[in-house]
Each structure stands twice: as C-alpha cells, then as structure tokens.
Design a protein around this motif. Structure first.
Motif, mmCIF file in Angstrom:
data_model
loop_
_atom_site.group_PDB
_atom_site.id
_atom_site.type_symbol
_atom_site.label_atom_id
_atom_site.label_comp_id
_atom_site.label_asym_id
_atom_site.label_seq_id
_atom_site.Cartn_x
_atom_site.Cartn_y
_atom_site.Cartn_z
ATOM 1 N N ILE A 15 0.862 -1.185 0.000
ATOM 2 C CA ILE A 15 0.000 0.000 0.000
ATOM 3 C C ILE A 15 0.898 1.234 0.000
ATOM 4 O O ILE A 15 1.674 1.448 0.942
ATOM 5 C CB ILE A 15 -0.931 0.015 1.226
ATOM 6 C CG1 ILE A 15 -1.809 -1.236 1.257
ATOM 7 C CG2 ILE A 15 -1.804 1.261 1.216
ATOM 8 C CD1 ILE A 15 -2.726 -1.305 2.467
ATOM 9 N N TYR A 28 -13.413 5.898 4.188
ATOM 10 C CA TYR A 28 -13.271 5.456 2.799
ATOM 11 C C TYR A 28 -13.371 3.932 2.784
ATOM 12 O O TYR A 28 -12.581 3.247 3.456
ATOM 13 C CB TYR A 28 -11.937 5.906 2.211
ATOM 14 C CG TYR A 28 -11.754 7.412 2.197
ATOM 15 C CD1 TYR A 28 -12.173 8.172 1.112
ATOM 16 C CD2 TYR A 28 -11.170 8.072 3.275
ATOM 17 C CE1 TYR A 28 -12.009 9.549 1.093
ATOM 18 C CE2 TYR A 28 -11.002 9.448 3.276
ATOM 19 C CZ TYR A 28 -11.425 10.181 2.182
ATOM 20 O OH TYR A 28 -11.272 11.541 2.181
ATOM 21 N N TYR A 43 -9.031 -0.618 -7.897
ATOM 22 C CA TYR A 43 -9.858 -0.432 -6.707
ATOM 23 C C TYR A 43 -11.036 0.475 -7.023
ATOM 24 O O TYR A 43 -11.008 1.285 -7.954
ATOM 25 C CB TYR A 43 -9.027 0.157 -5.561
ATOM 26 C CG TYR A 43 -8.598 1.593 -5.766
ATOM 27 C CD1 TYR A 43 -9.385 2.656 -5.317
ATOM 28 C CD2 TYR A 43 -7.411 1.900 -6.432
ATOM 29 C CE1 TYR A 43 -9.007 3.958 -5.509
ATOM 30 C CE2 TYR A 43 -7.029 3.203 -6.628
ATOM 31 C CZ TYR A 43 -7.825 4.233 -6.167
ATOM 32 O OH TYR A 43 -7.447 5.540 -6.373
ATOM 33 N N MET A 101 -9.595 4.207 6.424
ATOM 34 C CA MET A 101 -9.679 3.561 5.113
ATOM 35 C C MET A 101 -9.846 2.065 5.328
ATOM 36 O O MET A 101 -8.876 1.363 5.633
ATOM 37 C CB MET A 101 -8.431 3.849 4.287
ATOM 38 C CG MET A 101 -8.188 5.322 4.028
ATOM 39 S SD MET A 101 -6.731 5.616 3.017
ATOM 40 C CE MET A 101 -6.673 7.420 3.057
ATOM 41 N N LYS A 102 -11.068 1.589 5.176
ATOM 42 C CA LYS A 102 -11.358 0.177 5.329
ATOM 43 C C LYS A 102 -11.320 -0.487 3.957
ATOM 44 O O LYS A 102 -12.090 -0.136 3.068
ATOM 45 C CB LYS A 102 -12.735 -0.008 5.974
ATOM 46 C CG LYS A 102 -12.841 0.579 7.367
ATOM 47 C CD LYS A 102 -14.205 0.340 7.969
ATOM 48 C CE LYS A 102 -14.292 0.931 9.386
ATOM 49 N NZ LYS A 102 -15.614 0.695 10.007
ATOM 50 N N TYR A 103 -10.406 -1.426 3.811
ATOM 51 C CA TYR A 103 -10.209 -2.060 2.503
ATOM 52 C C TYR A 103 -10.555 -3.543 2.608
ATOM 53 O O TYR A 103 -10.416 -4.187 3.640
ATOM 54 C CB TYR A 103 -8.764 -1.876 2.020
ATOM 55 C CG TYR A 103 -7.706 -2.454 2.927
ATOM 56 C CD1 TYR A 103 -7.276 -3.777 2.802
ATOM 57 C CD2 TYR A 103 -7.123 -1.673 3.923
ATOM 58 C CE1 TYR A 103 -6.310 -4.307 3.632
ATOM 59 C CE2 TYR A 103 -6.146 -2.202 4.767
ATOM 60 C CZ TYR A 103 -5.753 -3.510 4.609
ATOM 61 O OH TYR A 103 -4.792 -4.033 5.445
ATOM 62 N N ASP A 104 -11.008 -4.074 1.476
ATOM 63 C CA ASP A 104 -11.328 -5.491 1.346
ATOM 64 C C ASP A 104 -10.806 -5.958 -0.003
ATOM 65 O O ASP A 104 -10.979 -5.276 -1.024
ATOM 66 C CB ASP A 104 -12.837 -5.718 1.448
ATOM 67 C CG ASP A 104 -13.187 -7.188 1.537
ATOM 68 O OD1 ASP A 104 -12.259 -8.012 1.728
ATOM 69 O OD2 ASP A 104 -14.383 -7.523 1.419
ATOM 70 N N ILE A 106 -12.926 0.784 0.537
ATOM 71 C CA ILE A 106 -12.183 0.473 -0.687
ATOM 72 C C ILE A 106 -12.282 -1.022 -0.965
ATOM 73 O O ILE A 106 -12.078 -1.848 -0.062
ATOM 74 C CB ILE A 106 -10.709 0.891 -0.551
ATOM 75 C CG1 ILE A 106 -10.603 2.378 -0.190
ATOM 76 C CG2 ILE A 106 -9.941 0.612 -1.834
ATOM 77 C CD1 ILE A 106 -9.190 2.827 0.130
ATOM 78 N N THR A 107 -12.601 -1.366 -2.221
ATOM 79 C CA THR A 107 -12.586 -2.753 -2.700
ATOM 80 C C THR A 107 -11.433 -2.893 -3.684
ATOM 81 O O THR A 107 -11.398 -2.204 -4.711
ATOM 82 C CB THR A 107 -13.911 -3.126 -3.380
ATOM 83 O OG1 THR A 107 -14.985 -2.937 -2.442
ATOM 84 C CG2 THR A 107 -13.885 -4.565 -3.847
ATOM 85 N N ILE A 108 -10.513 -3.786 -3.369
ATOM 86 C CA ILE A 108 -9.294 -3.957 -4.160
ATOM 87 C C ILE A 108 -9.407 -5.236 -4.988
ATOM 88 O O ILE A 108 -9.803 -6.286 -4.467
ATOM 89 C CB ILE A 108 -8.053 -4.012 -3.248
ATOM 90 C CG1 ILE A 108 -7.964 -2.736 -2.408
ATOM 91 C CG2 ILE A 108 -6.789 -4.201 -4.062
ATOM 92 C CD1 ILE A 108 -6.863 -2.768 -1.368
ATOM 93 N N ASN A 115 -7.931 -2.251 8.086
ATOM 94 C CA ASN A 115 -8.323 -0.866 8.328
ATOM 95 C C ASN A 115 -7.056 -0.044 8.532
ATOM 96 O O ASN A 115 -6.337 -0.223 9.516
ATOM 97 C CB ASN A 115 -9.227 -0.788 9.558
ATOM 98 C CG ASN A 115 -9.695 0.636 9.839
ATOM 99 O OD1 ASN A 115 -9.492 1.540 9.031
ATOM 100 N ND2 ASN A 115 -10.306 0.835 10.992
ATOM 101 N N VAL A 138 -13.839 2.944 -4.667
ATOM 102 C CA VAL A 138 -13.901 3.565 -3.351
ATOM 103 C C VAL A 138 -15.235 4.280 -3.172
ATOM 104 O O VAL A 138 -15.785 4.854 -4.127
ATOM 105 C CB VAL A 138 -12.721 4.556 -3.159
ATOM 106 C CG1 VAL A 138 -12.746 5.642 -4.218
ATOM 107 C CG2 VAL A 138 -12.733 5.149 -1.765
#
Length: 354
Positions: free
Chosen positions: A76, A215, A236, A259-262, A217-219, A183, A238
């Motif tokens: 990241i 935010y 991604y 920033m919560k990413y999955d 975010i789907t990666i 997160n 967002v």
C-alpha cells in the motif's frame, strides 16, 4: 502411351478451368463501365487504407479467475498531508485478524499545508484523470496501453523553501499487509500496544469541530500484459463518507481518517490483443472481392433497366433511323421514245429463220 496419358490429363485439367479466358476481340469497353471501374478502384483503395489502421490498433481483453495467491503481501503506497503537526498524529494498519502491521515504512515530514504551483498542477491533473475515468470507462484501456514502468506518481517536491511555518504533517511511504480485509487509519495520538488490539494516546485534544472521514475500498488483483509492460498491480473502487463528531447530538466516533479495505477473491487478467496477419489478409480480400462483385452486379442491373426504358420509349440506340430510298427504274422507262431503247434495238441481231 505416356504422352497420350499426359495429353489426356492436360485436357482434363483444362476442362476443369473455372476461370475461362475471353478473347479481347469479344470484349467491348464502354464509358459507363470505365466510370464504374474507377469508382470501384477508388473505394477499394480507400477501404484498404482504413483497414490498415484497424490492423494496427490493439484492444484489451479481460479474463477473470480465482486468485490463488494468498501468501504474498499487498503493498500500500501512502501519501497524505494532514493539517496537524506530526507529533500529534499517528498512522497504522489493523487487519481482520486483529494483527497490527508495523508502520516502519512510513515517514512523517513537517510541511506547509498549501501546495506549491507545481504541486497544485500535479494534483489538478490527477483529479482530472480520476473524474474522466468515472465518466469514460474506456479511458482505462488507454491508460493500460500507455502505462510506463516506473512512472512518477508521487507528489513532486517544492521548487523553493516555504516562508510559512511548517504546521502540517505529510505521511508518505509504503506498507506491506496481508491479503485480508483491514483498516488503515490516521488519528490523533500515537499508537500504543493493547491486549485487545491497539489504542491511540491522545491528550489535550479539543472536542470541537472534530470530523470523521471514512473510505470503503474494494481492491481487485490485476495482471497486466501489454506490449510495453508486464506487471502485477491492483484496481480499486472507493466509496467515501464524512460526518461531524458531536456527542451531544448522538454522533459518536473517533475523529480521524479511516480507510477500510477489502480484497476481492477474483483476479483480473488484462491482455493486449492484436489482429493476426492472416485475418487482416482475409478481410482485405473480402473488401476487394465484395466491391468488385457488387459493382459488377449493380452495373449490369442499371444497364438492363436503361435498355428496358430506352426500348419502351424509343430512345438512344432504339430510336428509329431515317432510310433514304433510291429511284428504281420501272417498265415505263423502257418506252420506244427512250433513246437507250432505240440503241439496243439497232444492235440487236436478226434471228435466223428455221
């Protein structure tokens, strides 16, 4: 015997000729046929020219498969400027397994919050590209084709030393996290270890005008294979949300940037495709043969209709022509008063008596 068999074979091959040759003496050329030929040749050349540009173009092919690589790390890249001094903020990552990721790769740099003209131009260009990508999804293919390995994506440095005080903090660098949901957050206070996770030590913080920026975010893992580069990257999407923290009004929470990413379980393979040479030649032959046959049929049909109309209304070659009649001598011209008749009678011999 061998010569006779060869002759028979040659005659058999001649009979199978599907392209008989017509002698030139049997061929009649017309002005209309020449005009149609010029139009056909021009159309062939124009379409062949355009087809060459189609042959040079490439397109992106998207394939989807299950991402089987679970052991690798996700990098990241971070470059955020916060309007607070560096000693008051902290950044770290907490994944789904409540594992705190080390943030040794992040640097805290005191800076001026206002961007320089060059940095503002870079930021405006980045926003323009993002806005156009939201509107025109086909621009993504253009970016995939023109991407260059090692292209500068970070904020450019300032041209000169600022005169204003360094009241903001620029957090930039990179982190390596597990390929699970997590997160990443920047909040007030430095992170300290905790038995049930982690906490941030914040003291003497005002409770007025606090905001939370979220935010989601789907990666999507992506493999890119073009003529210029072959790389493994990520795409991604967002969704952003912000709200004011007001405990009196029932809006609870912690002020900061979250920033919560999955990470998606599907992987996209993007490959740049090109038209093969044999397909270009087949399309070229189809253009030439199609135009030649079509113009020939149209010319024959138009000629037939013109002949029918001219024959019906007696026009052109079907118009009746004037015939001049010559004077033919009749029996009345051979009378006794005619001097030619007298001359013939004088030269006539007397017949013998039997």
């Amino acid at each position: 015997m061998r010569r006779l068999s060869r002759k028979k074979a040659a005659n058999l091959v001649k009979e199978l000729d599907a392209f008989p040759k017509v002698p030139e003496s049997y061929v009649e050329t017309t002005a209309s046929g020449g005009t149609v030929s010029l139009i056909a040749f021009s159309a062939m050349a124009l379409l062949a020219f355009f087809e060459f540009f189609v042959y040079r173009e490439t397109w992106m092919k998207y394939d989807y498969e299950v991402d089987k690589d679970f052991s690798s790390k996700l990098r990241i890249n971070i470059d955020i400027t916060v309007a607070m001094k560096c000693q008051f903020v902290g950044a770290d990552v907490l994944d789904l397994a409540e594992t705190m990721v080390a943030s040794d790769g992040l640097q805290y740099e005191p800076v001026v919050f206002e961007l320089s003209p060059q940095q503002r131009l870079w930021h405006r260009t980045l926003l323009l590209i993002q806005n156009r990508l939201r509107e025109e999804h086909a621009l993504q293919d253009v970016l995939f084709k023109s991407v260059l390995k090692g292209a500068p994506t970070a904020l450019p440095p300032r041209e000169e030393d600022p005169d204003q005080p360094l009241s903001s903090c620029r957090i930039h660098g990179h982190l390596y996290v597990n390929k699970v949901a997590g997160n990443f957050h920047i909040t007030v206070g430095k992170a300290i270890p905790h038995p049930r996770g982690h906490a941030h030590l914040a003291a003497l913080v005002s409770h007025d005008n606090n905001q939370m920026f979220q935010y989601f975010i789907t990666i999507v893992p992506t493999k890119l294979q073009t003529h210029k580069i072959s790389a493994e990257t990520h795409q991604y999407s967002v969704t952003e949300r912000e709200r004011v923290i007001n405990h009196a009004a029932g809006s609870h929470g912690v002020s900061g940037i979250f920033m919560k990413y999955d990470i998606s379980s599907l992987m996209v393979t993007v490959t740049e495709q090109h038209m093969p040479l044999w397909q270009f030649l087949v399309r070229l032959c189809g253009i030439i043969g199609g135009i030649f046959s079509t113009t020939g049929m149209l010319h024959g049909l138009v000629s037939f209709l013109v002949d029918v109309v001219c024959c019906r209304f007696k026009l052109g070659v079907y118009k009746p022509k004037e015939v001049r009649l010559q004077k033919i001598p009749f029996l009345s011209d051979f009378s006794a008063d005619n001097p030619r008749v007298h001359k013939i009678q004088q030269n006539k011999r007397p017949s013998k008596a039997v």
